[in-house]
Design a protein around this motif. Sequence first.
Motif, short mmCIF file in Angstrom:
data_model
loop_
_atom_site.label_atom_id
_atom_site.label_comp_id
_atom_site.label_asym_id
_atom_site.label_seq_id
_atom_site.Cartn_x
_atom_site.Cartn_y
_atom_site.Cartn_z
N ASP A 140 0.69 -1.15 0.07
CA ASP A 140 0.02 -0.03 0.07
C ASP A 140 0.76 1.34 0.18
O ASP A 140 0.34 2.30 0.31
CB ASP A 140 -0.99 -0.08 1.24
N LYS A 141 2.10 1.12 -0.25
CA LYS A 141 3.00 2.31 -0.20
C LYS A 141 3.76 2.36 -1.73
O LYS A 141 4.82 2.44 -1.93
CB LYS A 141 4.11 2.07 0.72
N GLN A 142 2.67 2.69 -2.59
CA GLN A 142 3.06 2.84 -3.95
C GLN A 142 2.77 4.05 -4.58
O GLN A 142 1.81 4.63 -4.07
CB GLN A 142 2.62 1.64 -4.68
N ILE A 143 3.62 4.40 -5.72
CA ILE A 143 3.24 5.66 -6.31
C ILE A 143 3.67 5.55 -7.84
O ILE A 143 4.42 4.56 -8.03
CB ILE A 143 4.20 7.12 -5.72
N ILE A 144 2.83 6.07 -8.51
CA ILE A 144 3.03 6.00 -9.98
C ILE A 144 4.18 7.04 -10.40
O ILE A 144 4.09 8.20 -9.95
CB ILE A 144 1.77 6.38 -10.92
N GLY A 145 4.93 6.69 -11.39
CA GLY A 145 6.04 7.40 -11.95
C GLY A 145 6.08 7.39 -13.56
O GLY A 145 5.53 6.45 -14.11
N ASP A 146 6.06 8.79 -13.81
CA ASP A 146 5.55 9.02 -15.16
C ASP A 146 7.11 9.30 -15.67
O ASP A 146 7.95 10.14 -15.37
CB ASP A 146 4.69 10.17 -15.44
N MET A 157 17.46 12.54 -22.45
CA MET A 157 17.45 12.26 -21.12
C MET A 157 16.03 11.55 -21.00
O MET A 157 14.97 12.14 -21.63
CB MET A 157 17.55 13.28 -20.17
N TYR A 158 15.83 10.46 -20.03
CA TYR A 158 14.78 9.95 -19.80
C TYR A 158 14.63 10.38 -18.15
O TYR A 158 15.43 10.01 -17.56
CB TYR A 158 14.84 8.45 -19.98
N PHE A 159 13.62 11.27 -17.96
CA PHE A 159 13.33 11.66 -16.65
C PHE A 159 12.05 11.10 -16.02
O PHE A 159 10.83 11.32 -16.53
CB PHE A 159 13.48 13.04 -16.76
N THR A 160 12.08 10.88 -14.84
CA THR A 160 10.85 10.03 -14.21
C THR A 160 10.49 11.06 -13.14
O THR A 160 11.33 11.32 -12.34
CB THR A 160 11.11 8.75 -13.72
N VAL A 161 9.26 11.50 -13.07
CA VAL A 161 8.69 12.27 -11.78
C VAL A 161 7.45 11.42 -11.50
O VAL A 161 6.81 10.59 -12.07
CB VAL A 161 8.13 13.47 -12.27
N SER A 162 7.12 11.71 -10.25
CA SER A 162 5.82 11.12 -9.74
C SER A 162 4.61 11.49 -10.29
O SER A 162 4.61 12.75 -10.91
CB SER A 162 5.65 11.51 -8.06
N GLY A 163 3.69 10.71 -10.65
CA GLY A 163 2.48 11.06 -11.06
C GLY A 163 1.47 11.34 -10.32
O GLY A 163 0.29 11.28 -10.76
N ASP A 164 1.52 11.73 -9.01
CA ASP A 164 0.67 12.33 -8.14
C ASP A 164 0.10 13.46 -8.10
O ASP A 164 -0.63 14.12 -7.15
CB ASP A 164 0.92 11.83 -6.64
N GLY A 165 0.50 14.42 -9.12
CA GLY A 165 0.41 16.01 -9.19
C GLY A 165 1.56 16.53 -8.61
O GLY A 165 1.55 17.97 -8.60
#
Length: 210
Positions: A140-146, A157-165
């Motif tokens: 239950d400790k998951q976040i989406i990365g875009d 560059m491939y750059f990943t940020v959180s998709g939670d706003g």
Amino acid sequence: MFCYATFAIIFILITGSSGTLTRLSPNEPKPCCLPKQHSSQMSISTGMILPDGKPYSSYSTYNFSYDSDRGLVALKGEATSIPDGQKSHWWIIENMKDGQTYTIDQDSKKCYKSIITLKPLYCIPETAVYQYSSMYGYGDKQIIGDTWLITKDEAIMYFTVSGDGQCIPLNGHNYSQNPATVNSTTIANFVPKVLDPSAFDIPEECKNTT
């Protein structure tokens, strides 16, 4: 080693894109802007070809501080060259308002001053191309990365940020041709404030550097 230190932060300083924005689906995320102030710990693996043609690789960890309102970026930490295991300690300050980069060799107490050639990445540019989303964490400790593809001149560059706003930076993979460089960066211990404001203070050894 100085050559490495100046490229260690390239992944966070690339801005803009020479490509065309491509929407893969109506449901894909929109480009977002990073928190205006934050601190984190960066782990960076680097491989590059030095100007003399010799290969160089290293692993480093930095405490990272970022304040977009003041136009300041700072990294402070240790780099270990591979395979000889030689350690060095660096402090890098980028001041966007005066257009200067200060690279301090903390072992020799020498300061190198240079002109900023790359502006910081405040936001995922509109020309970035969305690649995919994935889950980070477990249970239950998951976040989406875009993950986004950002191109600039001879670098991508491939750059990943959180998709939670909140657009929290998670990792980046940078490839540059001149010099030939590969950086892989993981970001941890993120907090949405500057934990160490003194990281932005120009040390005495830099004040008389031209």
